[in-house]
Design an enzyme around this catalytic site. Structure first.
Site, PDB file in Angstrom:
ATOM      1  N   CYS A 157       0.943  -0.871   0.317  1.00  0.00           N
ATOM      2  CA  CYS A 157       0.148   0.098  -0.207  1.00  0.00           C
ATOM      3  C   CYS A 157       0.978   1.588   0.186  1.00  0.00           C
ATOM      4  CB  CYS A 157      -1.019   0.234   1.182  1.00  0.00           C
ATOM      5  SG  CYS A 157      -1.966  -1.785   1.859  1.00  0.00           S
ATOM      6  N   HIS A 172      -2.960 -12.155   4.723  1.00  0.00           N
ATOM      7  CA  HIS A 172      -3.350 -11.171   6.274  1.00  0.00           C
ATOM      8  C   HIS A 172      -4.398 -10.679   6.331  1.00  0.00           C
ATOM      9  CE1 HIS A 172      -0.467  -9.391   3.165  1.00  0.00           C
ATOM     10  NE2 HIS A 172       0.505  -9.015   4.392  1.00  0.00           N
ATOM     11  N   ASP A 207       3.654  -9.111   8.953  1.00  0.00           N
ATOM     12  CA  ASP A 207       4.250  -9.532   7.370  1.00  0.00           C
ATOM     13  C   ASP A 207       5.182  -8.044   7.710  1.00  0.00           C
ATOM     14  OD1 ASP A 207       5.302  -9.910   5.405  1.00  0.00           O
ATOM     15  OD2 ASP A 207       3.302  -8.667   4.409  1.00  0.00           O
ATOM     16  N   TYR A 219      -5.242 -13.598  -4.332  1.00  0.00           N
ATOM     17  CA  TYR A 219      -4.424 -12.981  -2.834  1.00  0.00           C
ATOM     18  C   TYR A 219      -5.073 -14.077  -1.110  1.00  0.00           C
ATOM     19  CZ  TYR A 219      -3.054  -9.170   0.756  1.00  0.00           C
ATOM     20  OH  TYR A 219      -3.149  -8.549   1.416  1.00  0.00           O
TER      21      TYR A 219
END
Length: 697
Positions: free
Chosen positions: A29, A174, A267, A171
């Site tokens: 991001c 997370h 992460d 995806y």
């Protein structure tokens, strides 16, 4: 190539496409998202120019019912979103790199505050995106909903191919997407073919992969991003349990595995809590289960560590977000064997705050990050000098060092003066605190570059008055004298000095950092030392790392520490760097007593008075020492002393930068120094000093 790092520059096939090397900018991001496509494209394009063989987007919403507002991520809701993303793909392709796109349907992570559509998830539950506490629940997906999401994903993949992307992601990491939520038992209590056994819970992800390959697999590689461990034990996915089994089950189906740990705070853990390569122990099994290439991350900054990870069979690609932000030209510098020129990531996570604070990405090490389009800044190229003018910089903290380095790069004669013996200002002092050692990289890199510049002269242990500066006949002065922590507790909450701040054993962070470990016993008087009583009260109205790290320091030395803060959480702003929970956990483990939503109203000889900001109730705590962490005072007296000389023409230019101008985080000090160097002798711009992306009406 005759290079010890040659293995990093081998080509690697990913399905129908070939990556030019093993450097892989993993999806991350950035705060630009769909609203600033030109800034986003320029930033990603810079990574490709710097040698990253694969450059990916952030998560890209595939449908309006997966709206991550207030965060600004990518969007590919319909065909009208293609041109914005195509800008990025084109910018990456200009430099021969592959462009990847991370498609995402967010399930319970999307509160849909903008779209106002029900978010679809495996079960009906409260959403955790947005603020994390939005009074919004998802709708439990029925079979028709599941088919709809699969259709939207396939349509988004086709749009991604039309936009020019080479790699399309499915995806499941997370904890942020429906694909992972289906797999995770605690979020999937279904009794149909999408629940129960692991094979059933993996079914949705398998279908996404198969249908994406069918749609675009002839031209695009299909990647899976998967979190192999959630670090919560048996309640979640583990790399020795279902994380391992999911990879084994789908091993040869995708063209590439991008594996990590979940969630984002694990992460992208900061250097304060974990070091380079910390994920290897979790992901190293993946290559044993698949013949497909594997991407792994771990904030790798050392090329030796990168080579070792490849040769040991941990991964095929060195995945990176933060190291690619700190130095977009890291691959090229390794290729050219200029390892000492790598601008190493310090692991502070200021880059993350671009996303979490809804603003364009920034970086403590790299002041050009996020400024590629709007200011036209390049991390390696700067306009040459306009004249033979000389510049004197007073203060060699982060702002002064960066100004000197950048002006030296432009070719100016620079004199850098520092009153202390050691260069680096606040960074050097703070890097000595628990967990912050890697922050020294900010100073070390700049000193390495400055030492190569014959026109930059550095003079430590050289305090200067305004009169002494004027006697040198220097015509251009930059004041970078930093700031000093207040010792009276005044800050954003209390606008008057705390009564008793001038009593014995009341300290500021400055006082504490100036002491060595032995002399920190000054917090206690001789009687207290003799009986072993060490009650230390910290009042934190700064709200970033300083109050918490000093509490850790003092508790680690045996103090009985109480941390008082007006904020609802300790180290409140560290939420935005993904550290707050870790900081609080460490303090609690050390026995630090926490008093949120509380102000320090009075300091007495043997105790302090506290007041709860909500209830108004007061209480007392015993105290031997008090540490006040509040505002800082700009050290701007030299600047004001020199101003009259500017007004009468004795000097040509005068500028104040960094904390001396306005105390801020270290990243802003570095940016301020860089800005001053870029703008020196350049024509001043009237109005907004950078380009703004606006909607055409």
């Amino acid at each position: 190539m005759n290079n010890p790092y040659a293995i990093l520059f081998e080509t690697v096939r990913i399905g129908p496409v070939i990556a030019p090397n093993r450097f892989y900018q993993a999806p991350h991001c950035n705060g630009f998202g769909y609203r600033m496509p030109q800034g986003l494209a320029a930033m990603r394009g810079m990574k490709a120019e710097g040698g990253w063989g694969v450059v990916c987007t952030e998560e890209v919403e595939i449908h309006a019912s997966s709206d991550l507002s207030p965060y600004f991520e990518g969007r590919l809701w319909d065909d009208d979103d293609i041109p914005a993303l195509a800008l990025m793909a084109e910018a990456v392709h200009q430099h021969g790199s592959l462009a990847g796109i991370e498609l995402a349907y967010h399930g319970y992570n999307a509160p849909n505050l903008y779209a106002r559509l029900p978010s679809l998830a495996p079960i009906s539950m409260g959403t955790i995106g947005g603020s994390g506490y939005d009074p919004v629940q998802t709708r439990r997906m029925d079979k028709e909903d599941i088919r709809a999401v699969r259709k939207w994903h396939r349509q988004a993949a086709l749009r991604a191919r039309r936009a020019g992307f080479d790699i399309v992601y499915c995806y499941a990491a997370h904890g942020m997407t429906a694909a992972m939520q289906f797999i995770t038992k605690r979020f999937n209590d279904r009794t149909d073919e999408y629940g129960g056994s692991l094979e059933n819970r993996v079914r949705f992800l398998r279908e996404l992969i198969e249908e994406t390959k069918e749609a675009v697999g002839d031209k695009c590689a299909v990647a899976v991003r998967f979190a192999v461990d959630e670090l919560i034990g048996a309640e979640g996915i583990t790399h020795q349990g279902e994380g391992h089994d999911v990879v084994a089950m789908l091993a040869e189906l995708p063209d590439l595995w991008d594996v990590n740990i979940s969630g984002w705070s694990n992460d992208s853990v900061t250097s304060r809590f974990e070091k380079e390569g910390q994920q290897e122990k979790y992901i190293s099994f993946v290559k044993q289960l698949t013949t497909k290439p594997v991407v792994g991350v771990g904030r790798y900054t050392s090329p030796d560590s990168m080579v070792a990870a490849i040769k040991r069979g941990v991964m095929d690609f060195i995945g990176a977000a933060r190291p690619s932000i700190a130095d977009p030209f890291l691959p090229n510098k390794i290729k050219e064997e200029r390892v000492e020129d790598i601008r190493e990531c310090i692991g502070c996570n200021i880059c993350v705050t671009g996303d979490t604070r809804f603003v364009p990405i920034r970086c403590t090490q790299n002041p050009t990050m996020g400024e590629e389009w709007r200011r036209g800044w390049h991390p390696e190229i700067i306009s040459p000098k306009k004249s033979d003018q000389e510049v004197m910089i007073v203060g060699a903290g982060p702002a002064g060092l960066e100004a000197a380095r950048a002006l030296g790069q432009r070719g100016y004669d620079v004199t850098l003066l520092e009153r202390r013996r050691e260069l680096g200002g606040r960074v050097i002092r703070e890097a000595a605190l628990p967990g912050l050692n890697e922050w020294r990289r900010l100073v070390d890199w700049r000193l390495t570059q400055i030492k190569k510049m014959k026109k930059v002269a550095v003079y430590p242990s050289s305090p200067m008055t305004a009169e002494e500066i004027l006697e040198t006949d220097v015509q251009n002065v930059i004041v970078a004298t930093g700031a000093t922590w207040r010792g009276d507790g005044m800050g954003r909450t209390l606008r008057k000095p705390i009564p008793g701040h001038d009593l014995q054993n009341v300290f500021s962070p400055e006082d504490l950092m100036e002491m060595n470990m032995e002399s920190r016993s000054l917090l206690l008087n001789p009687r207290q030392q003799a009986v072993g009583v060490q009650n230390i009260v910290i009042y934190d109205d700064d709200h970033f790392y300083m109050g918490g790290v000093l509490a850790e320091l003092l508790a680690g030395q045996g103090g009985i520490v109480s941390l008082v803060t007006p904020a609802p959480l300790v180290s409140y702003w560290s939420q935005f760097t993904l550290e707050q929970e870790r900081i609080q956990h460490r303090l609690m483990k050390l026995g630090v007593k926490l008093y949120p939503q509380t102000v320090l109203s009075e300091i007495r000889n043997d105790c302090v008075r506290l007041k709860n900001m909500v209830s108004g109730e007061g209480m007392e705590l015993p105290r031997d020492g008090v540490l006040l962490v509040s505002d800082r005072i700009p050290n701007d007296s030299l600047y004001h002393a020199l101003k009259p000389a500017l007004e009468v023409g004795k000097i040509q230019s005068l500028r104040i930068i960094g904390d001396a101008e306005a105390p801020n985080i270290i990243a802003q000090a570095v940016f301020s120094g860089h800005l001053a160097a870029r703008e020196f002798e350049e024509e001043k711009v009237e109005g907004t000093p950078f380009k703004v992306e606006r909607m055409t009406i």
